[in-house]
Design an enzyme around this catalytic site. Structure first.
Site, PDB file in Angstrom:
ATOM      1  N   HIS A   1     -10.858   0.032   1.488  1.00 29.22           N
ATOM      2  CA  HIS A   1     -12.216  -0.535   1.421  1.00 29.22           C
ATOM      3  C   HIS A   1     -12.913  -0.420   2.769  1.00 29.22           C
ATOM      4  O   HIS A   1     -14.107  -0.142   2.843  1.00 29.22           O
ATOM      5  CB  HIS A   1     -12.161  -2.020   1.021  1.00 29.22           C
ATOM      6  CG  HIS A   1     -11.649  -2.270  -0.365  1.00 29.22           C
ATOM      7  ND1 HIS A   1     -10.453  -2.919  -0.604  1.00 29.22           N
ATOM      8  CD2 HIS A   1     -12.146  -1.971  -1.580  1.00 29.22           C
ATOM      9  CE1 HIS A   1     -10.266  -3.010  -1.905  1.00 29.22           C
ATOM     10  NE2 HIS A   1     -11.272  -2.440  -2.526  1.00 29.22           N
TER      11      HIS A   1
ATOM     12  N   GLY B   1     -14.218   4.891  -3.821  1.00 28.17           N
ATOM     13  CA  GLY B   1     -13.020   5.561  -3.334  1.00 28.17           C
ATOM     14  C   GLY B   1     -12.519   6.629  -4.304  1.00 28.17           C
ATOM     15  O   GLY B   1     -12.604   6.459  -5.524  1.00 28.17           O
TER      16      GLY B   1
ATOM     17  N   VAL C   1      -7.130   6.456   1.113  1.00 31.60           N
ATOM     18  CA  VAL C   1      -6.366   6.105   2.316  1.00 31.60           C
ATOM     19  C   VAL C   1      -4.919   5.860   1.868  1.00 31.60           C
ATOM     20  O   VAL C   1      -4.683   5.201   0.850  1.00 31.60           O
ATOM     21  CB  VAL C   1      -6.949   4.851   2.993  1.00 31.60           C
ATOM     22  CG1 VAL C   1      -6.087   4.408   4.168  1.00 31.60           C
ATOM     23  CG2 VAL C   1      -8.381   5.126   3.451  1.00 31.60           C
TER      24      VAL C   1
ATOM     25  N   SER D   1      -3.872   0.009  -2.126  1.00 33.25           N
ATOM     26  CA  SER D   1      -4.480  -0.586  -3.321  1.00 33.25           C
ATOM     27  C   SER D   1      -4.257  -2.097  -3.266  1.00 33.25           C
ATOM     28  O   SER D   1      -3.221  -2.557  -2.767  1.00 33.25           O
ATOM     29  CB  SER D   1      -3.783  -0.025  -4.564  1.00 33.25           C
ATOM     30  OG  SER D   1      -4.008  -0.852  -5.680  1.00 33.25           O
ATOM     31  N   SER D   2      -5.203  -2.840  -3.807  1.00 31.55           N
ATOM     32  CA  SER D   2      -5.037  -4.302  -3.857  1.00 31.55           C
ATOM     33  C   SER D   2      -3.797  -4.654  -4.669  1.00 31.55           C
ATOM     34  O   SER D   2      -3.129  -5.642  -4.419  1.00 31.55           O
ATOM     35  CB  SER D   2      -6.260  -4.957  -4.492  1.00 31.55           C
ATOM     36  OG  SER D   2      -7.413  -4.512  -3.823  1.00 31.55           O
ATOM     37  N   ARG D   3      -3.484  -3.817  -5.671  1.00 33.00           N
ATOM     38  CA  ARG D   3      -2.333  -4.122  -6.537  1.00 33.00           C
ATOM     39  C   ARG D   3      -1.002  -3.858  -5.838  1.00 33.00           C
ATOM     40  O   ARG D   3       0.038  -4.274  -6.349  1.00 33.00           O
ATOM     41  CB  ARG D   3      -2.444  -3.378  -7.864  1.00 33.00           C
ATOM     42  CG  ARG D   3      -3.574  -3.961  -8.732  1.00 33.00           C
ATOM     43  CD  ARG D   3      -3.579  -3.399 -10.145  1.00 33.00           C
ATOM     44  NE  ARG D   3      -4.495  -4.134 -11.013  1.00 33.00           N
ATOM     45  CZ  ARG D   3      -5.724  -3.728 -11.345  1.00 33.00           C
ATOM     46  NH1 ARG D   3      -6.200  -2.599 -10.884  1.00 33.00           N
ATOM     47  NH2 ARG D   3      -6.488  -4.475 -12.137  1.00 33.00           N
TER      48      ARG D   3
END
Ligand code: PAF
Length: 292
Positions: free
Chosen positions: A48, A158, A187, A196-198
């Protein structure tokens, strides 16, 4: 509008109301600024941050939206447990040069009698669209709303969510939004794992195993580079890599036309290698475009 949030010295402009965000965007536009927006669901990470930096390069004003969008999650998916580290997110936005953060409550975005949706058709029937029914309609609906609220000249997304970017570009073209859609590179961690947020759901061991997604993409790419043109053979080899990964469950591994996202049996032009794999509790996606 919340300005200085105090002790931690974080004072990025934080906006919760739609009308207030629209008024600020109007003020910026009247002043001759170009607005760059970065729509997110929060739990911000390096990926992000790179989108915020790209928006900064392209516009005088940058607004990040943080909204965990309920209508893009299926009933069995992780809407409730999706990480929401909002304070940390606001600090990251400020440190990386955002001028404002739009962070509405679900009730602000969706009235109880909300009944209008935006749907891109064919492009959403494949890949993640095939296994997450309704997901992309939720995405395009919220992104269309966010565009009307943040009034950007440019919006940055992204490349990890390749299909999402293709679908949003098509919505923008078909509905004549006067917005430039920019797609910034994925990235990766040193292991190749896409940030990743996950990834927050993974144990240390699962994180190591999750690097197999990238290894599978690299294997597919190298087979194509060495002259293999039969998609089925390449997909099979990619599948095999996960045999040695006990925590994995493959959702899909596909080779599709990089423009239309339609399956390609014999590779004759640029393709997208795309996969979605559960590693432990996390459904991870990744992709690579391979030119020939
Ligand atoms: O990519 C995401 O984080 C979301 O799908 C988006 C674009 C912010 C819409 O909710």
């Amino acid at each position: 509008m919340i300005g200085n949030r105090g002790a931690d010295g974080c004072n990025v402009v934080t906006i919760k109301e739609i009308a207030e965000m629209q008024a600020l965007a109007d003020e910026w536009l009247r002043g001759g600024s170009r607005i760059g927006c970065v729509p997110t669901m929060g739990a911000l990470h390096e990926g992000h941050v790179s989108l915020v930096h790209r928006a900064r390069e392209l516009s005088e004003r940058v607004v990040v939206s943080i909204f965990v969008n309920p209508i893009q999650f299926g009933p069995q998916e992780d809407y409730k447990s999706y990480p929401r580290p909002f304070e940390r997110d606001l600090s990251l936005c400020e440190e990386n040069g955002a001028d404002a953060v739009f962070i509405p409550a679900p009730e602000e975005m969706y009235a109880v009698d909300f009944q209008t949706h935006v749907a891109v058709e064919e492009l959403t029937t494949v890949l993640c669209g095939a296994t997450r029914p309704g997901h992309f309609q939720g995405v395009t609906t919220v992104v269309a709303k966010l565009f009307n609220i943040m009034k950007p000249n440019v919006a940055v997304f992204g490349a990890k969510d390749y299909q999402q970017a293709v679908v949003i570009k098509r919505m923008v073209r078909d509905l004549n939004f006067d917005i430039n859609i920019v797609v910034a590179p994925t990235v990766r961690e040193p292991s190749g794992l896409a940030v990743s947020s996950r990834n927050n759901y993974l144990s240390e061991q699962e994180k190591v195993e999750a690097a197999t997604l990238y290894q599978a993409l690299c294997l597919g790419e190298s087979m194509i580079q060495k002259g293999e043109r039969t998609a089925e053979k390449i997909k099979k080899a990619m599948h095999h890599l996960f045999d040695a990964v006990p925590s994995s469950r493959i959702d899909y591994i596909e080779i599709v036309d990089a423009d239309t996202l339609q399956p390609m049996e014999t590779i004759h032009k640029a393709v997208l290698l795309a996969l979605a794999v559960f590693i432990g509790p996390a459904r991870l996606i990744d992709n690579k475009v391979v030119e020939i």
